[in-house]
Write a protein that holds these residues in place. Sequence first.
Motif, mmCIF file in Angstrom:
data_model
loop_
_atom_site.group_PDB
_atom_site.id
_atom_site.type_symbol
_atom_site.label_atom_id
_atom_site.label_comp_id
_atom_site.label_asym_id
_atom_site.label_seq_id
_atom_site.Cartn_x
_atom_site.Cartn_y
_atom_site.Cartn_z
ATOM 1 N N THR A 255 -31.564 -46.695 29.266
ATOM 2 C CA THR A 255 -32.852 -46.105 28.885
ATOM 3 C C THR A 255 -32.759 -45.275 27.603
ATOM 4 N N PRO A 256 -31.847 -44.281 27.516
ATOM 5 C CA PRO A 256 -31.775 -43.531 26.240
ATOM 6 C C PRO A 256 -31.268 -44.375 25.086
ATOM 7 N N ILE A 257 -30.344 -45.283 25.359
ATOM 8 C CA ILE A 257 -29.826 -46.130 24.280
ATOM 9 C C ILE A 257 -30.944 -47.003 23.713
ATOM 10 N N THR A 258 -31.763 -47.567 24.628
ATOM 11 C CA THR A 258 -32.883 -48.418 24.189
ATOM 12 C C THR A 258 -33.875 -47.605 23.367
ATOM 13 N N SER A 259 -34.156 -46.370 23.832
ATOM 14 C CA SER A 259 -35.099 -45.517 23.088
ATOM 15 C C SER A 259 -34.548 -45.170 21.710
ATOM 16 N N ILE A 260 -33.273 -44.753 21.699
ATOM 17 C CA ILE A 260 -32.656 -44.389 20.415
ATOM 18 C C ILE A 260 -32.677 -45.575 19.463
ATOM 19 N N SER A 261 -32.268 -46.756 19.977
ATOM 20 C CA SER A 261 -32.229 -47.956 19.137
ATOM 21 C C SER A 261 -33.617 -48.329 18.649
ATOM 22 N N GLY A 262 -34.607 -48.265 19.567
ATOM 23 C CA GLY A 262 -35.972 -48.670 19.207
ATOM 24 C C GLY A 262 -36.579 -47.766 18.155
ATOM 25 N N PHE A 263 -36.450 -46.455 18.351
ATOM 26 C CA PHE A 263 -37.053 -45.524 17.385
ATOM 27 C C PHE A 263 -36.295 -45.528 16.063
ATOM 28 N N ALA A 264 -34.971 -45.714 16.108
ATOM 29 C CA ALA A 264 -34.206 -45.811 14.858
ATOM 30 C C ALA A 264 -34.639 -47.040 14.074
ATOM 31 N N GLU A 265 -34.838 -48.148 14.797
ATOM 32 C CA GLU A 265 -35.279 -49.382 14.130
ATOM 33 C C GLU A 265 -36.671 -49.199 13.521
ATOM 34 N N THR A 266 -37.552 -48.486 14.249
ATOM 35 C CA THR A 266 -38.904 -48.232 13.735
ATOM 36 C C THR A 266 -38.856 -47.381 12.469
ATOM 37 N N LEU A 267 -37.971 -46.394 12.484
ATOM 38 C CA LEU A 267 -37.822 -45.555 11.291
ATOM 39 C C LEU A 267 -37.317 -46.362 10.111
ATOM 40 N N LEU A 268 -36.346 -47.252 10.393
ATOM 41 C CA LEU A 268 -35.799 -48.067 9.306
ATOM 42 C C LEU A 268 -36.838 -49.046 8.772
ATOM 43 N N ASP A 269 -37.781 -49.422 9.614
ATOM 44 C CA ASP A 269 -38.815 -50.364 9.183
ATOM 45 C C ASP A 269 -39.908 -49.698 8.342
ATOM 46 N N GLY A 270 -39.813 -48.382 8.108
ATOM 47 C CA GLY A 270 -40.772 -47.725 7.218
ATOM 48 C C GLY A 270 -41.406 -46.480 7.777
ATOM 49 N N ALA A 271 -41.247 -46.250 9.096
ATOM 50 C CA ALA A 271 -41.884 -45.067 9.689
ATOM 51 C C ALA A 271 -41.287 -43.774 9.155
ATOM 52 N N LYS A 272 -40.074 -43.851 8.581
ATOM 53 C CA LYS A 272 -39.444 -42.637 8.038
ATOM 54 C C LYS A 272 -40.216 -42.062 6.864
#
Length: 464
Positions: A255-272
């Motif tokens: 659960t935390p790994i999936t959240s960390i991975s998902g939000f990190a990927e979202t940030l890398l996709d431009g949300a940052k």
Amino acid sequence: MNSTKSRVLKRTVRFTLASLIGNSFMAFLVYKLIAKTNPKISGVNLTLLAALVILITAIEAIVFWSNLQNIFERQHLFQTKLEEILRGHKSEKIRLDPNDSFYELAKTVNEVSAHDRHQIHVLSNQENELEAIVDNLPVGVLVLNRHRELQVANSYAVENLKITSLDVPHPFTMDVKNSDFIELVERTFTEHKTYTGLINFGEEFDRVFETTVVYSPQVHHKFEVIVLMYDVTESIRMKKMEKDFINNASHELRTPITSISGFAETLLDGAKDDPEKLNQFLTIIKTESDKLVGLTNDILTMSKISDRGENLKDVNLKDYVDNQIQFMQSEIERRNLIVENNIPADLVKKVNENDLFQIVKNLLTNAIEYNHDGGQVIFEYRESKRHWKLIVRDTGIGIPEDQREFIFDRFYRVDTSRSRTKMGGTGLGLAIVQEAAKHMGGKAIVDSNEDHGTAFIVRLPLEN
């Protein structure tokens, strides 16, 4: 004895008659020989000869009777002695004069008796030792004869299978009615082979036994069946808890790994590039990372807690608990809980600080997680002649009676439907408390009333 005297008398009479006839015949031949050489022999001489024959015969009869009586007495003595040896009775030695013709035989019989008594003593000791060993084995032992009758059951089997009577052999099905057990035993009786199976006595005794039924052939086509029953209830329960732990830990890790991975990927996709989303997602990543670290720390703590050194330190117990309460303040406020620290202000204890930390942290976390919103958590201190106690009470939902004996077991996790929160966990918190308490020479116990709260008591020895 009367029979012996009668036999001696009869044989003496027969010997006397035979001797009299033999002596008379010999005397007659001697008389004829003398008469032929001396025709002038008178009748007085014949009478004297007859009297001499009778005297010799009488002497022979007396000697024969005496010898025969002696033989019969010795025979009776040896017979009595050998019968006592056969029956295993203790008897006195046969004592004869060294000049007695039966002396060597008596000596041999005495040696046989002594050897026999020694062997009986050895076998008796071995039997007692074997009985003691079998009776104290942590394994159930049953012995069935070829008629399917129970002959022997050790104390473990009697206690765990509720066997009520062993006075006489009786069908084993009178005591053990489990169908799987009966089927396994019947296979051994039918096929004359040894079989092993896992028998669940859940309905009768709430136990699971690894059961081995051994076919044991005897002489003259006879045989026994020996049943060995090893309680694997705890092993199976531990395996189930380990499996549940792996499944639960995998979920909690995923659960935390999936959240960390998902939000990190979202940030890398431009949300940052969006400052608001950047802060929001980084906060979530930080929260999930903390959960992951906490889970990892629990697992590592469980594996290392028994390896720590003494590392004793003087600690003000009230101040130490206050610090731990402060660390959990955000969660306490979120649940609107009232936490009271009633430990005396000047109380200093020499403790292993790492163990104390695990005890206070996990008991406080547990009291918060399983409490009602707006409930209370109370820390107390008690002392007796040899122990001091740290008590953590809550006004939460309590622990069901059927789960209380397991809550300190590793990997055990109380039914999550009890919790009003979604904090999750690995089921290691209370196991860590128990291990830390044992490491400090004490023990953790629980006193709970379902729906009315729980008190965890950690009892530790006073310093010498």
